[in-house]
Design an enzyme around this catalytic site. Structure first.
Site, mmCIF file in Angstrom:
data_model
loop_
_atom_site.group_PDB
_atom_site.id
_atom_site.type_symbol
_atom_site.label_atom_id
_atom_site.label_comp_id
_atom_site.label_asym_id
_atom_site.label_seq_id
_atom_site.Cartn_x
_atom_site.Cartn_y
_atom_site.Cartn_z
ATOM 1 C CG HIS A 12 49.102 49.163 39.817
ATOM 2 N ND1 HIS A 12 50.521 48.960 39.721
ATOM 3 C CD2 HIS A 12 48.513 48.203 39.248
ATOM 4 C CE1 HIS A 12 50.890 47.834 39.188
ATOM 5 N NE2 HIS A 12 49.560 47.165 39.104
ATOM 6 C CG HIS A 59 49.113 45.518 34.165
ATOM 7 N ND1 HIS A 59 49.648 46.575 34.383
ATOM 8 C CD2 HIS A 59 48.737 44.810 35.356
ATOM 9 C CE1 HIS A 59 49.487 46.809 35.768
ATOM 10 N NE2 HIS A 59 49.306 45.739 36.172
ATOM 11 C CG HIS A 193 44.532 41.774 42.485
ATOM 12 N ND1 HIS A 193 45.752 41.874 43.017
ATOM 13 C CD2 HIS A 193 44.771 42.102 41.285
ATOM 14 C CE1 HIS A 193 46.443 42.439 42.228
ATOM 15 N NE2 HIS A 193 45.992 42.473 41.076
ATOM 16 C CD GLU A 240 49.919 43.487 40.012
ATOM 17 O OE1 GLU A 240 49.665 43.535 38.715
ATOM 18 O OE2 GLU A 240 49.257 44.577 40.591
HETATM 19 FE FE LIG Z 1 48.856 45.453 38.196
#
Ligand SMILES: [Fe+2]
Length: 279
Positions: A12, A59, A193, A240
């Site tokens: 996302h 977030h 990431h 995530e």
């Molecule tokens: Fe995220």
């Protein structure tokens, strides 16, 4: 009765929302990323889900450090779009399905999952970017959405095993809802990431693809990957990916892969996407 007919996994990445909003989906940089979603956009037009249970994380956009729910469900009629620093994205408001959401909340709590219930909730890119990737730029989103938020921002975060188990419980909950509804479950976030520190920019194509292979498998080894492996192999934000396991847990033992896509880099992350059907 309601039925979970498919599961979708997707990154996302916030930059993809910017690309959609600014009409850059076909340019040299974004073209190869978005082409991997063409199949899914056509498939979604044919599938016409009534409701998507959309597993994502906030977030620090609507949530903050005062309250950090591990698992939360949006039970409201509608959900606004967060301002993440440059104004809310120009996307439609998200319409909820309170009856099904409350039914899922009750079923999960009676199955010993301690849920947080949000009656008011604004949603950030974690939820709106997957909608844009799957549906493009409609005037109104073509289905109702039940936001299902997971804490993957502040440790302790839930284990992959716990995520898988709550996915199984969501399946049970949906399939005991006495209205004919075509329900999909989407697991979003990831893949490899790391956004800060000496390893910022870390990508791991090999590990990400192993994870996708494991999602396709009939065995459930993927639920037992420990946090430290996500951290070591996929960077601090790769955790995530445990949210994809909620989707996978809701698919049942065997799945059929309808579509799969992987591309690096996208912003400073890897992008992954998979569409599964219970077999
Ligand atoms: Fe995220």
């Amino acid at each position: 009765m309601a039925k979970i007919t498919a599961g979708v996994g997707s990154s996302h990445v916030p930059l993809l929302g910017v690309a959609v909003d600014q009409g850059k989906e076909k340019d040299d940089y974004f073209g190869p990323i978005f082409r991997g979603y063409d199949w899914t956009r056509e498939w979604e037009k044919a599938e016409k889900p009534d409701v998507v249970v959309l597993v994502y994380n906030d977030h620090a956009s609507y949530f903050d450090m005062n309250i950090v729910p591990t698992f939360a469900i949006g039970c409201g009629e509608r959900f606004g779009i967060c301002d993440e620093g440059w104004g809310p994205r120009p996307v439609p408001e998200v319409e909820g399905h309170p009856d099904l959401a409350w039914h899922i909340a009750q079923s999960l709590i009676l199955d010993d999952f301690d849920m947080t219930i949000f009656n008011k909730l604004d949603v950030d890119h974690g939820l709106t970017v997957p909608l844009s990737m799957m549906f493009g730029q409609p005037e109104k989103w073509p289905c109702k959405v039940i936001p299902f938020a997971v804490n993957v921002v502040t440790y302790p975060v839930p284990s992959g095993n716990r995520c898988w188990a709550i996915g199984e419980a969501i399946k049970k909950a949906v399939e005991s809802f006495p209205e004919d509804l075509n329900v999909q479950i989407w697991g979003t976030g990831g893949m490899s990431h790391q956004l800060q520190g000496p390893r910022a920019g870390l990508l791991n194509r090999e590990w990400d693809n192993k994870f996708l292979d494991m999602l396709e498998s009939d065995n459930d080894d993927v639920r037992h990957i420990p946090h430290i492996e996500y951290l070591r192999e996929t960077g601090s934000e790769g955790i995530e990916m445990v949210m994809w396991l909620i989707m996978r847990g809701a698919m049942g033992k065997k799945v059929k892969t309808l579509h799969r896509h992987y591309h690096i880099p996208c912003s400073n992350t890897a992008i992954g996407h998979i569409v599964l059907e219970p077999a």
